[in-house]
Design a protein around this motif. Structure first.
Motif, short mmCIF file in Angstrom:
data_model
loop_
_atom_site.label_atom_id
_atom_site.label_comp_id
_atom_site.label_asym_id
_atom_site.label_seq_id
_atom_site.Cartn_x
_atom_site.Cartn_y
_atom_site.Cartn_z
N ILE B 14 5.66 -0.58 2.23
CA ILE B 14 4.30 -0.96 2.61
C ILE B 14 3.63 -1.72 1.47
N VAL B 15 3.91 -1.32 0.24
CA VAL B 15 3.23 -1.95 -0.90
C VAL B 15 3.72 -3.39 -1.09
N GLY B 16 5.04 -3.56 -1.13
CA GLY B 16 5.60 -4.90 -1.33
C GLY B 16 5.19 -5.86 -0.22
N LEU B 34 12.36 -9.01 -1.82
CA LEU B 34 13.73 -8.50 -1.78
C LEU B 34 13.69 -7.04 -1.36
N GLU B 35 14.51 -6.71 -0.38
CA GLU B 35 14.58 -5.32 0.08
C GLU B 35 16.05 -4.93 0.14
N LYS B 36 16.44 -3.95 -0.64
CA LYS B 36 17.86 -3.62 -0.71
C LYS B 36 18.40 -3.04 0.58
N SER B 37 17.52 -2.46 1.37
CA SER B 37 17.99 -1.85 2.61
C SER B 37 17.30 -2.55 3.78
N GLY B 42 12.32 2.99 2.68
CA GLY B 42 11.98 3.83 1.53
C GLY B 42 10.98 4.91 1.91
N ALA B 43 10.12 5.25 0.97
CA ALA B 43 9.14 6.31 1.20
C ALA B 43 8.26 5.98 2.40
N THR B 44 7.96 4.71 2.58
CA THR B 44 7.04 4.33 3.65
C THR B 44 7.52 4.85 5.00
N GLY B 45 8.76 4.57 5.32
CA GLY B 45 9.28 4.99 6.61
C GLY B 45 9.48 6.49 6.71
N ARG B 46 9.34 7.19 5.63
CA ARG B 46 9.56 8.63 5.63
C ARG B 46 8.25 9.40 5.49
N CYS B 47 7.15 8.68 5.32
CA CYS B 47 5.92 9.38 4.96
C CYS B 47 5.14 9.84 6.18
N ALA B 48 4.07 10.57 5.93
CA ALA B 48 3.30 11.17 7.01
C ALA B 48 2.24 10.23 7.56
N GLY B 49 1.97 9.15 6.86
CA GLY B 49 1.01 8.17 7.37
C GLY B 49 -0.44 8.58 7.26
N GLY B 50 -0.72 9.59 6.43
CA GLY B 50 -2.10 10.04 6.26
C GLY B 50 -2.93 9.03 5.48
N ILE B 51 -4.19 8.89 5.90
CA ILE B 51 -5.09 7.94 5.23
C ILE B 51 -6.36 8.70 4.89
N ARG B 173 19.60 -6.75 -2.77
CA ARG B 173 19.18 -5.88 -3.86
C ARG B 173 18.92 -6.68 -5.14
N ALA B 174 17.83 -6.40 -5.79
CA ALA B 174 17.60 -6.98 -7.12
C ALA B 174 18.48 -6.22 -8.10
N LEU B 175 19.27 -6.96 -8.87
CA LEU B 175 20.19 -6.32 -9.82
C LEU B 175 19.68 -6.41 -11.25
N HIS B 335 0.66 9.06 -2.32
CA HIS B 335 -0.42 8.50 -1.51
C HIS B 335 -0.45 6.98 -1.52
N GLY B 336 0.74 6.40 -1.48
CA GLY B 336 0.81 4.94 -1.53
C GLY B 336 0.64 4.27 -0.20
N PHE B 337 0.89 4.99 0.87
CA PHE B 337 0.72 4.35 2.18
C PHE B 337 -0.73 3.96 2.37
N MET B 338 -1.62 4.91 2.11
CA MET B 338 -3.03 4.68 2.38
C MET B 338 -3.66 3.69 1.39
N LEU B 339 -3.08 3.58 0.19
CA LEU B 339 -3.69 2.69 -0.80
C LEU B 339 -3.16 1.26 -0.72
C1 LIG Z 1 7.48 12.99 2.88
C2 LIG Z 1 6.43 12.04 2.39
C3 LIG Z 1 5.14 12.09 2.93
C4 LIG Z 1 4.17 11.20 2.49
N1 LIG Z 1 2.94 11.22 3.09
C5 LIG Z 1 2.01 10.28 2.75
C6 LIG Z 1 0.78 10.21 3.41
O1 LIG Z 1 0.49 11.00 4.31
N2 LIG Z 1 -0.10 9.24 3.05
C7 LIG Z 1 0.20 8.34 2.08
O2 LIG Z 1 -0.62 7.48 1.78
N3 LIG Z 1 1.36 8.39 1.42
C8 LIG Z 1 2.29 9.33 1.74
N4 LIG Z 1 3.48 9.36 1.08
C9 LIG Z 1 3.71 8.44 -0.02
C10 LIG Z 1 4.03 7.05 0.50
O3 LIG Z 1 5.12 7.14 1.40
C11 LIG Z 1 4.44 6.14 -0.63
O4 LIG Z 1 3.54 6.24 -1.69
C12 LIG Z 1 4.44 4.69 -0.16
O5 LIG Z 1 5.20 4.56 1.02
C13 LIG Z 1 4.98 3.82 -1.24
O6 LIG Z 1 5.24 2.55 -0.71
P1 LIG Z 1 6.14 1.57 -1.54
O7 LIG Z 1 6.18 0.31 -0.78
O8 LIG Z 1 5.69 1.55 -2.94
O9 LIG Z 1 7.55 2.28 -1.61
P2 LIG Z 1 8.75 2.33 -0.60
O10 LIG Z 1 8.32 2.45 0.80
O11 LIG Z 1 9.70 3.35 -1.12
O12 LIG Z 1 9.37 0.90 -0.74
C14 LIG Z 1 10.10 0.50 -1.88
C15 LIG Z 1 11.25 -0.31 -1.40
O13 LIG Z 1 11.88 -0.90 -2.51
C16 LIG Z 1 13.23 -1.01 -2.22
N5 LIG Z 1 13.94 -1.20 -3.48
C17 LIG Z 1 14.07 -0.31 -4.49
N6 LIG Z 1 14.83 -0.84 -5.47
C18 LIG Z 1 15.16 -2.09 -5.06
C19 LIG Z 1 15.95 -3.13 -5.64
N7 LIG Z 1 16.51 -2.99 -6.84
N8 LIG Z 1 16.10 -4.28 -4.95
C20 LIG Z 1 15.54 -4.43 -3.72
N9 LIG Z 1 14.79 -3.47 -3.14
C21 LIG Z 1 14.60 -2.33 -3.81
C22 LIG Z 1 13.53 0.28 -1.52
O14 LIG Z 1 14.68 0.15 -0.70
C23 LIG Z 1 12.28 0.53 -0.72
O15 LIG Z 1 12.39 0.10 0.64
C24 LIG Z 1 4.47 10.26 1.48
C25 LIG Z 1 5.75 10.20 0.96
C26 LIG Z 1 6.74 11.07 1.40
C27 LIG Z 1 8.12 10.98 0.83
#
Ligand SMILES: Cc1cc2nc3c(=O)[nH]c(=O)nc-3n(C[C@H](O)[C@H](O)[C@H](O)COP(=O)(O)OP(=O)(O)OC[C@H]3O[C@@H](n4cnc5c(N)ncnc54)[C@H](O)[C@@H]3O)c2cc1C
Ligand SMILES: Cc1cc2nc3c(=O)[nH]c(=O)nc-3n(C[C@H](O)[C@H](O)[C@H](O)COP(=O)(O)OP(=O)(O)OC[C@H]3O[C@@H](n4cnc5c(N)ncnc54)[C@H](O)[C@@H]3O)c2cc1C
Ligand code: SF4
Ligand code: SF4
Lengths: 608, 380
Positions: B14-16, B34-37, B42-51, B173-175, B335-339
C-alpha cells in the motif's frame, strides 16, 4: 495419554492407502494414530458395493466395503493403534497438528514423529448455468447418501460423465431403485471400462456421447436439466438442446487430489494433469519434500485402490525405516516392483507420464505403446503424429503420401507405420485421414514451444493470427494459442497450425474460437461467475494471487477445493500461459472450518 | 523492462503504490515500482484494514486524520470502491492505568481537532450490547474511524498509478542499489539493471535489508503477527474494537466475515510467516469471553504477516543523510495501511518539491532514535 498425542506415526485418512500404511507401521511396533472424517473407516471403499478390478493379491473381485471390513479387522487386532473416527485433521502448524472430533466439536493437538497423508481426493466441479441449485451433487456425495446413509438423492437423475465413477454410480443408483435418465458424456467415447459401461447400458441407461449439460432448471431446487450436443470441438450446439425432467444432476467428471495438508506442511506441489491436478512432489518411497511427511493413494495421483494400498505399505515401511533404523527391505523393494508391474499396461500410460514428470521411473512394455511416431531423432522436424492404434480397415494416409513415407501394408487392417526419413512434412496425410487421427508436430526448442497442425472441418475456418482455445483430447481447454498458418484443402478437411507451449504439445488435439461464456458459477462460496472472473482477468489481474484477492475467489469455506483449478484454467486460457506456471495459491489452515468452541475446548487445555 | 527511471520504488504494498500514485498524479514521469512477489503480497494483503485516528502520539494522530480525509475521497479520486466503512473504533480500557491514559489521549486528540469521546460503561452497553463488559472500565470512541479492504485499496493505487504512466513490475526483486560517491546510480534487479538517481524504500518487512543495499542503516525489525477470519455471518459489528491490555482487535468485513488478531508477545524478530496453532487456541479462549456470540461461529482461515517495527513504534519517513535521494517509508509498526495515503502524498511532495509541504512528517526522521525514545502506546 502421551502416546496418543506424541505417536510415532499419524496417518491421515483411513482409505485403502491409510489403512495399509497403518498396518505396516503398527505391525513393526510403531505407535500409530489413524484419523478419518468418515463415520466408518474405509475411505472410498465403503461406498463401493461393486466388485473391484485389479490385482488378485489385493482383493480383486471382492466388494469394496468387504475390503474395508477385512482391513479394519486386521488393524483392530494390533497393539499401538488408535483409530480416531469422525475426526478431521484441520491443519498442519509449526507447533502441531490439530484434530477436530466432529461429534463433540473438540480439538486435540498431536505431535507425531512422522505423518502419512492419505487423504484421497475431492471431486472436480463443472461450470454450467444454475449449478448452485440444490439437487446438483457430486458423485461422491450421492454415493455417500445412498450407500452409507441409505438415502436416495432424488428420483430422476442425470449423470454427467461416463468415466468409471459415473458409470458405477449410475449402476448403483439403478440398483437402489432410482431412475437414471441418461449419462451424458462430452467426449465421443465412453471414458470408463467397457464392462462398466455395458453394465449400465444393460440397465437401460442411455449413454449420450458428445453431449453435455448446459443448464439446471428450477427456482428452489433442480426441476430439470438442459443438455445438448457438442460439436467436434466440444462446443455446445444450441439448436440441439433438449430438456430432461430430473430432480438431481450428478457430476462425475473426475477427482482432484486433496493436497491441502501436505502443502501446509511445506511439501512442494506440482501441476501434473495426468495425475489429476496438483500433486505432492515425492520420491518412490512416498516421501514428500517435507522430510517427515509422506503421501499415499489418490492424494499422490488419482489412480486405483490397488496402487493406493501398495503405496500405503511402501510409505508405512519407509516410516518404520526412519524411526527404527531398519525395515523389511526385501518387502519394500518387492512392493515397489509390484507398483511398476501394475502400471505397465496400456491404460496406465497417463499415470506413467505423470510419474515421469515427478522423476519416478515406471517402465512400460514399450513395444506395446511406445509411440513409434515420436522418435527422439526427429525432434524439431515437421512431421505427422499418427494416433491410430486400433487396427481399422483404412489407408488414405498411405495412399495420399506423396513421398511414400507411410505404410499400412498388405493388410488394410494393420496400423500405419511412418518412416520419418522419407517424410517431407507436407501435411497432406493430416487432411486426408478420415478419422482425423493425424496431427502435425514440430518442436521449437529455442522457444520451448511447438507448432501443431490440427485437422479442422468446421465453418468458419480460423484465420491466421486469430486467437483460439487449444483443446485436449477430451475437449478440455488447455490453453490459448494463436493460429500460425491455415492449410486449406479441397476435401474440406483443413489444417490449422497453432503454437503451443512445449509441455502440452502432446495434448493439444483441437482448437476452438474464443467465445463468450455466460452466467455460470466458478466459485459457489463467493458466488462468482465466469463473467466476474473473466472481467477481472481482462482488467489486468493476471497473477493468480492478485486475482484471488481481487475477487476473494477460493477464500470461502471450501478453501478453494471447487474453484481453484477452474480459475487457474481460465487464467491459463486467457493469458496463454500453462497452468504449471501459476502457483496454486496458499492453502491456508484450517483446512475445514472449526468453531471457536472446538478450538478453545481442546483436550488437555488447562483452563476452562 | 525500463532501462531507466526517475524514481524507483522498492515495494508494491500500500505504501509503495500510494507513493507511486501521488508522484504520478503530481506529474512525475518514469516512475517505476518493483515488487518481488505480487501486489498486496506483503503486510498489506495480510492486514486487518483498520483505519484509526486515536493514537497516543500527536504526530500519528495528525497523519491518520489526514489519511482519513483521503479515504473519504477515495472513491471520488480513484474511482474504486474499497469497501470503506466508517463505523468508528472502540478502544476498551480494562484497568486504572488505561483509564488514565485514555483520558489524557482523548484530550490530546481533541486538541488536534478529532471528534472523539470517552464512553462510560453503561453507554458502551447501550450502544454495543453484544460485548460482555464485565472487566471493562470505559472506552474511547471515534465515529470517523473505520476500516477498508486492504487488497482492493492496494490494487486501486496500483491501477491508478499505472494509468498515470507508472510502470509496476511484479515478480521482480531489487537485489542491490548502486551508490557512487554518495549518489544513487541505479538499482539491480533479478530482471536487469535500472538507471535512476532516486530510490524509495517501501519494502515493508524487508526495510532493514533494502536499507542495507544502499548502506543506510535503518533501525527496524520484523515480527510475525497473526490474524484470523471467521465464516461470514449477519452484520453485527459496526466499529472496529480494540484493547491494548487484552491484546486484540476485532472487526467485521464488508462481506460479513469477522476478522481478529493479537500480538504474539514472545515472538522474536524473524521473517516467519507460518501461522501457529497456539495463536488460534489463545484467540479461541480469549475472544468469546468478551464476544460470546463467537462461540459457535466457525474459523475459516488464519495466516500471518510481518509487523515492521521501529524502536518507538512509529513509522520512519525520511531522506537519508549519507546517500542523497534515498528515501524511506518504513517501520510502520502495525499501522501502515491507514497512514499510507498521507505518507504517499507527503513523500511525493518531498521528492518533487524538496519538502513534504502540507503533510507534517517532522517527527518521523531517522535521527530521532539517538536520544530518549518515546514509544507510541496505542498498538496491539
Ligand atoms: C496481521 C496484521 C494486521 C494489521 N492490521 C493493520 C490495521 O488494521 N491497520 C493498519 O493500518 N495496519 C495494519 N497492519 C500493518 C500494515 O499491514 C502495514 O503497516 C502496511 O501494510 C505496510 O505497507 P507497506 O507497503 O509498507 O508494506 P508491504 O505491504 O509489506 O509491502 C512491501 C512490499 O515490498 C516487497 N519487497 C520487499 N523487498 C523487496 C525487494 N527487495 N524487491 C522488490 N520488492 C520487495 C514485498 O514483497 C512487499 O509486497 C497490520 C499488519 C499485519 C501483519
Ligand atoms: C465409484 C468408484 C469406483 C471405484 N472402483 C474401483 C475399482 O473397481 N478398482 C480400484 O482399484 N479402484 C476403484 N476406485 C478407486 C479407489 O476407490 C481409490 O483409488 C482409492 O479408494 C484411493 O484410496 P485412498 O486411500 O487414497 O483414498 P480414499 O479411499 O479416498 O480415502 C481417503 C480418506 O481420507 C479421509 N480424509 C481426507 N481428508 C481428511 C482429513 N483432513 N482428516 C481426516 N480424514 C481425512 C477421507 O474421509 C477418506 O476416508 C473407485 C473409486 C470410485 C469413486
Ligand atoms: S506429411 Fe506429407 S510426407 Fe509426411 S507423411 Fe504426411 S503426406 Fe507423407
Ligand atoms: S487415421 Fe490415417 S492412418 Fe489411421 S487409418 Fe485413418 S487414414 Fe489410415
Amino acid at each position: 495419554m502421551s502416546c496418543l498425542s506424541n505417536p510415532d506415526l499419524l496417518v491421515v485418512g483411513a482409505g485403502p492407502a491409510g489403512l495399509y500404511a497403518a498396518i505396516e507401521a503398527a505391525s513393526a511396533g510403531l505407535t500409530t494414530v489413524i484419523v478419518d472424517e468418515g463415520i466408518s473407516a474405509g475411505g472410498q471403499l465403503v461406498k463401493q458395493t461393486h466388485k473391484f478390478f485389479g490385482n488378485e493379491d489385493f482383493f480383486a473381485s471382492v466388494r469394496g466395503f468387504d475390503i474395508a471390513r477385512r482391513l479394519l479387522k486386521e488393524l483392530s487386532n494390533m497393539d499401538h493403534v488408535h483409530n480416531l473416527q469422525e475426526s478431521s485433521v484441520i491443519g498442519v502448524y509449526e507447533d502441531g497438528i490439530p484434530v477436530l472430533h466432529l461429534p463433540s466439536d473438540t480439538t486435540r493437538l498431536l505431535q507425531p514423529e512422522r505423518v502419512i497423508v492419505a487423504t484421497g481426493a475431492s471431486e472436480k466441479f463443472l461450470q454450467f448455468d444454475n449449478n448452485d441449485l440444490p439437487g446438483v451433487y457430486g458423485a461422491g456425495a450421492v454415493q455417500t447418501l445412498m450407500n452409507q446413509f441409505g438415502v436416495m438423492p432424488g428420483r430422476n437423475v442425470l449423470m454427467v460423465g461416463s468415466g468409471n465413477i459415473g458409470l458405477i454410480v449410475s449402476y448403483q443408483l439403478i440398483q437402489a431403485g432410482v431412475n437414471v435418465k441418461a449419462i451424458v458424456e462430452i467426449a465421443d467415447r465412453i471414458g470408463g471400462y467397457e464392462v462398466h459401461a455395458n453394465k449400465a447400458m444393460r440397465m437401460g441407461i442411455p449413454i449420450m456421447l458428445r453431449h453435455t449439460v448446459i443448464k439446471a432448471i428450477g427456482t428452489e431446487s433442480v426441476e430439470g436439466a438442459v443438455i445438448c450436443e457438442v460439436d467436434e470441438n466440444f462446443r455446445p450446439v444450441a439448436s440441439t438442446s433438449q430438456e430432461l425432467a430430473v430432480d438431481t444432476i450428478c457430476i462425475a467428471i473426475g477427482l482432484n487430489p486433496s493436497i491441502e495438508l501436505i502443502a501446509q506442511a511445506g511439501g512442494e506441489v506440482k501441476y501434473i494433469p495426468e495425475l489429476g491436478g496438483y500433486v505432492p512432489v515425492r520420491d518412490d518411497n512416498m516421501r514428500s519434500t517435507a522430510e517427515a511427511f509422506f503421501v499415499a493413494g489418490d492424494v499422490s495421483g488419482i489412480e486405483e485402490a490397488t496402487t493406493a494400498m501398495i503405496e500405503g505399505r511402501v510409505a508405512g515401511l519407509t516410516v518404520v525405516k526412519d524411526l527404527k533404523g531398519n525395515t523389511d527391505l526385501k518387502k519394500l523393494e518387492s512392493l515397489k516392483r509390484e507398483l511398476v508391474a501394475f502400471r505397465n499396461g496400456p491404460t496406465s500410460a497417463r499415470i506413467r507420464e505423470g510419474l515421469r514428470k515427478l522423476g519416478i521411473v515406471s517402465s512400460s512394455k514399450e513395444h506395446q505403446y511406445g509411440n513409434p511416431n515420436n522418435p527422439e531423432k526427429y525432434m524439431g522436424k515437421m512431421r505427422p503424429v499418427i494416433e491410430c492404434y486400433e487396427a481399422i480397415p483404412c489407408n488414405p494416409c498411405e495412399t495420399s503420401c506423396p513421398t511414400g513415407a507411410i505404410t499400412v501394408g498388405e493388410n488394410i487392417n494393420d496400423v500405419p507405420v511412418i518412416d520419418y526419413e522419407k517424410c517431407n512434412g507436407c501435411g497432406i496425410c493430416m487432411t486426408e485421414c478420415p478419422g482425423l487421427a493425424v496431427f502435425m508436430l514440430r518442436e521449437l526448442p529455442e522457444e520451448e514451444s511447438a507448432l501443431i497442425g490440427i485437422p479442422y472441418e468446421l465453418i468458419p475456418l480460423p484465420e491466421k493470427g486469430e486467437k483460439v482455445h487449444l483443446l485436449g483430447r477430451e475437449g478440455e481447454t488447455l490453453s490459448d494459442g494463436v493460429v500460425q498458418r491455415v492449410f486449406k484443402s479441397p476435401n474440406k478437411t483443413h489444417g490449422v497450425y497453432v503454437k503451443a507451449p512445449a509441455e502440452i504439445a502432446g495434448e493439444v488435439r483441437g482448437v476452438s474460437p474464443v467465445s463468450k461464456t455466460d452466467n455460470t458459477y466458478v466459485c459457489r462460496c463467493e458466488e462468482l461467475t465466469v463473467q466476474d472472473v473473466e472481467k477481472a482477468i481482462n482488467d489486468g489481474y493476471t497473477d493468480f494471487e492478485e486475482l484471488r484477492r481481487r475477487l476473494r475467489i477460493s477464500m470461502g469455506p471450501c478453501g478453494g477445493r471447487t474453484c481453484r483449478l477452474n480459475t487457474l484454467g481460465m487464467l491459463s486460457r486467457k493469458t496463454g500461459r500453462p497452468i504449471e506456471e501459476f502457483a496454486p495459491g496458499v492453502l491456508r489452515p484450517p483446512s475445514i472450518p472449526a468453531t471457536f468452541r472446538s478450538i478453545a475446548g481442546q483436550e488437555g487445555a488447562k483452563d476452562e | 523492462m525500463n532501462k531507466s527511471a526517475s524514481v524507483v520504488i522498492v515495494g508494491g504494498g500500500i505504501v509503495g503504490t500510494a507513493i507511486a500514485y501521488y508522484l504520478t498524479q503530481k506529474g512525475m514521469k518514469d516512475v517505476v515500482v518493483l515488487e518481488k512477489s505480487y501486489i498486496s503480497s506483503g503486510a498489506t494483503g495480510r492486514c486487518a484494514g483498520g483505519i484509526r485516528q486515536q493514537w497516543s502520539e500527536s504526530s500519528n494522530v495528525r497523519l491518520a486524520m489526514r489519511s482519513v480525509r483521503h479515504f473519504e475521497n477515495f472513491k471520488k479520486d480513484l474511482g474504486a470502491d474499497i469497501e470503506y466503512i466508517q463505523g468508528g473504533y472502540l478502544l476498551l480500557a480494562f484497568d486504572d492505568e488505561e483509564e488514565a491514559l485514555f483520558g489524557k489521549n482523548v484530550a490530546m486528540q481533541r486538541g488536534e481537532g478529532l471528534d472523539v469521546s470517552i464512553l462510560r460503561k453503561h453507554e458502551i452497553q447501550y450502544r454495543f450490547p453484544y460485548i460482555l463488559l464485565d472487566d471493562v472500565k470505559l472506552a474511547s470512541f471515534c465515529p470517523t474511524d473505520g476500516h477498508a479492504n486492504p487488497h482492493l485499496a492496494n490494487f486501486a493505487y496500483a491501477r491508478a498509478a499505472r494509468e498515470n504512466g507508472a510502470r509496476i513490475y511484479t515478480r521482480t526483486r531489487a537485489l542491490g542499489i548502486d551508490v557512487t560517491n554518495g549518489r544513487i546510480a541505479g538499482v539491480e534487479t533479478d530482471r536487469g539493471h535500472i538507471q535512476t538517481g532516486v530510490v524509495v524504500n517501501a519494502s515493508g518487512g524487508f526495510s532493514h535489508e533494502v536499507g542495507h543495499m544502499a548502506g543506510v542503516d535503518i533501525p527496524t525489525e520484523s515480527f510475525r503477527h497473526q490474524i484470523m477470519v471467521t465464516e461470514p455471518v449477519e452484520h453485527i459489528l459496526d466499529p472496529m474494537i480494540i484493547s491494548f491490555s487484552r491484546n486484540f482487535y476485532i472487526r467485521q468485513t464488508f462481506s460479513g466475515n469477522i476478522m481478529m488478531g493479537q500480538g504474539d508477545e514472545d515472538d522474536k524478530p524473524s521473517f516467519n510467516h507460518d501461522p501457529s496453532w497456539r495463536f488460534l487456541t489463545e484467540m479461541a479462549r480469549k475472544m468469546p469471553q468478551l464476544f460470546p456470540f463467537l462461540k459457535n461461529i466457525r474459523v475459516l482461515r488464519h495466516w500471518a504477516g510481518l509487523y515492521n517495527m521501529s524502536p518507538d513504534a512509529q513509522p520512519i519517513i525520511d531522506k537519508a543523510e549519507k546517500v542523497s535521494d534515498y528515501y524511506c517509508a518504513v517501520g510502520f509498526s502495525g499501522h501502515g495501511f491507514m497512514l499510507a495515503p498521507a505518507v504517499g502524498e507527503g513523500l511525493a511532495d518531498w521528492i518533487i518539491h524538496g519538502e513534504p509541504q502540507e503533510v507534517d512528517l517532522s517527527n518521523l526522521g531517522l535521527d530521532r532514535f539517538t536520544g530518549e525514545v518515546v514509544r507510541e502506546r496505542n498498538v496491539v
